[in-house]
Each structure stands twice: as structure tokens, then as C-alpha cells.
Design an enzyme around this catalytic site. Structure first.
Site, PDB file in Angstrom:
ATOM      1  CG  LEU A 120      29.668  62.029  31.019  1.00  0.00           C
ATOM      2  CD1 LEU A 120      29.287  60.643  31.640  1.00  0.00           C
ATOM      3  CD2 LEU A 120      30.907  62.420  30.666  1.00  0.00           C
ATOM      4  CD  GLU A 121      22.543  63.273  35.626  1.00  0.00           C
ATOM      5  OE1 GLU A 121      21.772  63.865  36.224  1.00  0.00           O
ATOM      6  OE2 GLU A 121      22.368  61.971  35.616  1.00  0.00           O
ATOM      7  CB  ILE A 122      29.854  65.315  35.252  1.00  0.00           C
ATOM      8  CG1 ILE A 122      30.451  64.559  34.133  1.00  0.00           C
ATOM      9  CG2 ILE A 122      31.130  65.500  36.344  1.00  0.00           C
ATOM     10  CD1 ILE A 122      31.635  65.535  33.305  1.00  0.00           C
TER      11      ILE A 122
END
Length: 359
Positions: free
Chosen positions: A108-110
Site C-alpha cells: 500500500l502506497e500512501i
């Protein structure tokens, strides 16, 4: 339907009890309007990659939101700052870039802007942890980290195809290097329309460094979408890949395209080192907070060979001077898109490493 199939597989494998399936499905409330959204602590939007549409959804959500609601856009390339440009509360807007298929891909790339509040980013991070994701937090920019690095990788593979290499040779060279799938197969899996959209976005953002082949437009206009419509760089029967579609070669470039053998090592060098160089640029520009984030993102999200540790750990293994010399050689042959980043030049000058504390 998708959630039911996902949880039902777990039931059949004994990883979930039947009553737990019912409990999980009961937590979901499908709907066609925003009723109930006011109570949500976070809203995740996942519509098509269109800024205007995403801004419209954001405005609708803000109209119903409570004062501490976070709005997260699941976009792979559009800058969050552009999506939040008309937001009433840009401090509550961020990106949560999931990777497909979401239930299988761990990353997951925030994505945070200079206006995103720390508490909003913290909430997204905590939700990601509950999902069991490997998380990196990156600064807002075109393509963020993962899509940007991947775009350079895919663009180079597409250029090799236009120049005369065949599909199997390109894919085999990169799977032999250690990637789980080759770049041409990946284009079909992601969707040719999505892939070309991302490449166009990156070309607009980095016109001096992203070079695209002429044939991609013709491929898209031919109606090829990849696996999802059974027509792409490969042919499909009953949803299963059969082999390369030879008619693709007629669409790439012009009538003068002829087969050209390129050694696997040269294919690997062009695709891998442009990927590495762009990763280093992301560290240099502050898109990545730390080299570790670059390696985690590449391994868990983009399929970079895990046994190499990640693109930056691989630089340390090869030696920064050797990587610099390789990129200089590629720049002489193929142009400015291979120009070594300033951070790499500085690192090589002192024979430095990204992870000096590690052996």
C-alpha cells in the site's frame, strides 16, 4: 460478488469458518448513493483515472462528511494535489494506492501532499496495517514512486519492441533476471488502456526523460485492452494466454520494422538500470523518505527480484561507481533518459552506499 468469492475460497481452504463468512459479509453495505457516508472515518475512492471525475466524487463526499473524515483516492498516477485542488479541506485528502489484485498484492502506497494533516496520514496508515499491508508513505508527485519507476521500465521495454525485439525475448530476459512476469505480459495484465494512460501521464510530466514508441497509439486504437477483453500483446482462449499475437509487430513503428536480435543482458540493462536510476531520483527529490521505502515498494509492489534486496540494495551490491559507469554507457548509446541522477553521481564520487550500516 467479488468479496463473496474471496471469502468463500478461504472457507473452502479451511482458513475461515462459515459463520465468519456471514459476519464479514454483514459488515458490507453496498449502495448507489452516499447515504451513511457521513459516519465513515475514511472514504476510499476508486473511480477511473480522470481528475475531473475524482474531484466530483471528492466534492460529493465532502458535502456529507463530518469534520474529521479522511478522503483517500486510489489513483496510480494522478497527483493528489490536483485532485484536492478544489477541496474544502485539502488537509484531509491523501492517496491510498493499492495494487491489483488487492487481495493478493501486499503493498500500500500512501501519498501525502504538503497540505495533508499528519493525523490523516496516521489514520490511513493504521487502516493499512489492519489490512495486513506493507506500507510506504511517499510525497505527492506525478506517478508517486511506484508508478513512476514502473513507467520508465515499461516504456523502455516498449521501445525495445518497436526497435525489433520480439515479445518472448523481452519477457524472458526480465523473468530470467528475477521479475515474476515480463513487462509485455504485465501490460496485458494491467490493461493496455491503463498502461498507455499512465505512460502518457509520465511523458507529460517528464518529457525530457520518458520516451514512448510510436506504435502504442495504434495498438490501443486496434481495440486491444489485454487479458480483460482477450486481445492484447498476446492471444487468449477461454481467458487463458496462448502466445504472442504476431500482428502486434505490424502495429509497432512503421513498415520498416524488422526483427532485431538484442542479447538478453542488453535488454536487462536497459530496463533495469532505467528503473534503478528513477528510483534514485525519487530519493533525491524527497518523493521517498528513505532508501528502505524504495526497496520495499519495488519488491512488494512491482516485482523487483527479492533476492537482490531491492533496486537500491542492488546498487550497493554492484557498487555505486559501477552503476554510474553503466548508466553513462547507456546514455552515450541511447540518450539523455539514461543520464545518471545527481544523487548517484555524488554517491559514486565518495564510493558511498545507500545502506552503509549493512554489510
Amino acid at each position: 460478488a467479488g468479496a463473496y468469492k474471496y471469502f468463500m475460497k478461504k472457507v473452502k481452504k479451511g482458513r475461515l469458518k462459515p459463520f465468519e463468512l456471514s459476519t464479514k459479509l454483514a459488515h458490507m453495505s453496498p449502495g448507489q448513493n452516499l447515504t451513511g457516508f457521513k459516519l465513515a472515518d475514511i472514504v476510499i475512492e476508486a473511480v477511473f483515472e480522470d481528475v475531473g471525475l475524482k474531484q466530483e466524487i471528492l466534492a460529493q463526499a465532502e458535502a456529507k462528511a463530518h469534520e474529521n473524515q479522511v478522503f483517500a483516492s486510489n489513483t496510480s498516477a494522478l497527483p493528489i494535489g490536483r485532485i484536492a485542488a478544489k477541496a474544502k479541506h485539502p488537509e484531509r485528502v491523501l492517496g491510498m494506492h493499492f495494487f491489483s489484485p488487492v487481495e493478493k498484492m501486499p503493498l500500500l502506497e500512501i501519498v501525502v501532499t504538503d497540505k495533508t494533516a499528519d493525523w490523516a496520514a496516521d489514520r490511513a496508515f493504521r487502516i493499512g496495517l489492519k489490512m495486513g499491508k506493507q506500507i510506504i508513505v511517499v510525497k505527492d508527485s506525478p506517478g508517486f514512486y511506484t508508478t513512476r519507476a514502473l513507467a520508465f521500465f515499461l516504456a523502455e521495454a516498449s521501445l525495445l519492441l518497436e526497435e525489433g525485439s520480439n515479445i518472448e525475448e523481452i519477457d524472458s530476459a526480465l523473468t530470467d533476471f528475477g521479475f515474476p512476469v515480463g513487462p509485455i505480459t504485465l501490460m496485458d495484465e494491467v490493461g493496455i488502456d491503463v498502461g498507455i494512460h499512465v505512460l502518457d501521464e509520465m511523458n507529460n510530466s517528464f518529457p525530457d526523460r520518458v520516451k514512448l514508441p510510436n506504435g502504442l497509439g495504434a495498438i490501443q486504437q486496434s481495440g486491444r485492452l489485454g487479458r480483460k477483453n482477450g486481445k492484447g500483446f498476446f492471444t487468449y482462449e477461454d481467458g487463458q494466454k496462448v502466445g504472442p499475437d504476431e500482428s502486434i509487430y505490424e502495429l509497432m513503428g512503421d513498415d520498416k520494422r524488422t526483427y532485431k536480435f538484442v542479447p538478453a543482458e542488453d535488454i536487462q540493462d536497459r530496463c533495469v538500470f532505467i528503473f534503478i536510476n528513477e528510483t534514485i531520483r525519487c530519493v533525491e527529490e524527497g518523493v521517498l523518505n528513505h532508501a528502505y521505502d524504495g526497496d520495499i515498494g519495488a519488491v512488494f509492489g512491482l516485482g523487483f527480484p527479492p533476492f537482490l534486496g531491492g533496486p537500491l540494495k542492488y546498487v550497493d551490491h554492484l557498487g555505486s561507481k559501477n552503476v554510474l559507469n553503466k548508466l553513462k554507457s547507456l546514455e552515450e548509446k541511447f540518450g539523455a533518459r539514461f543520464a545518471p541522477s545527481k544523487l548517484l553521481r555524488d554517491l559514486a564520487e565518495k564510493d558511498g552506499k545507500f545502506f552503509p550500516e549493512e554489510p
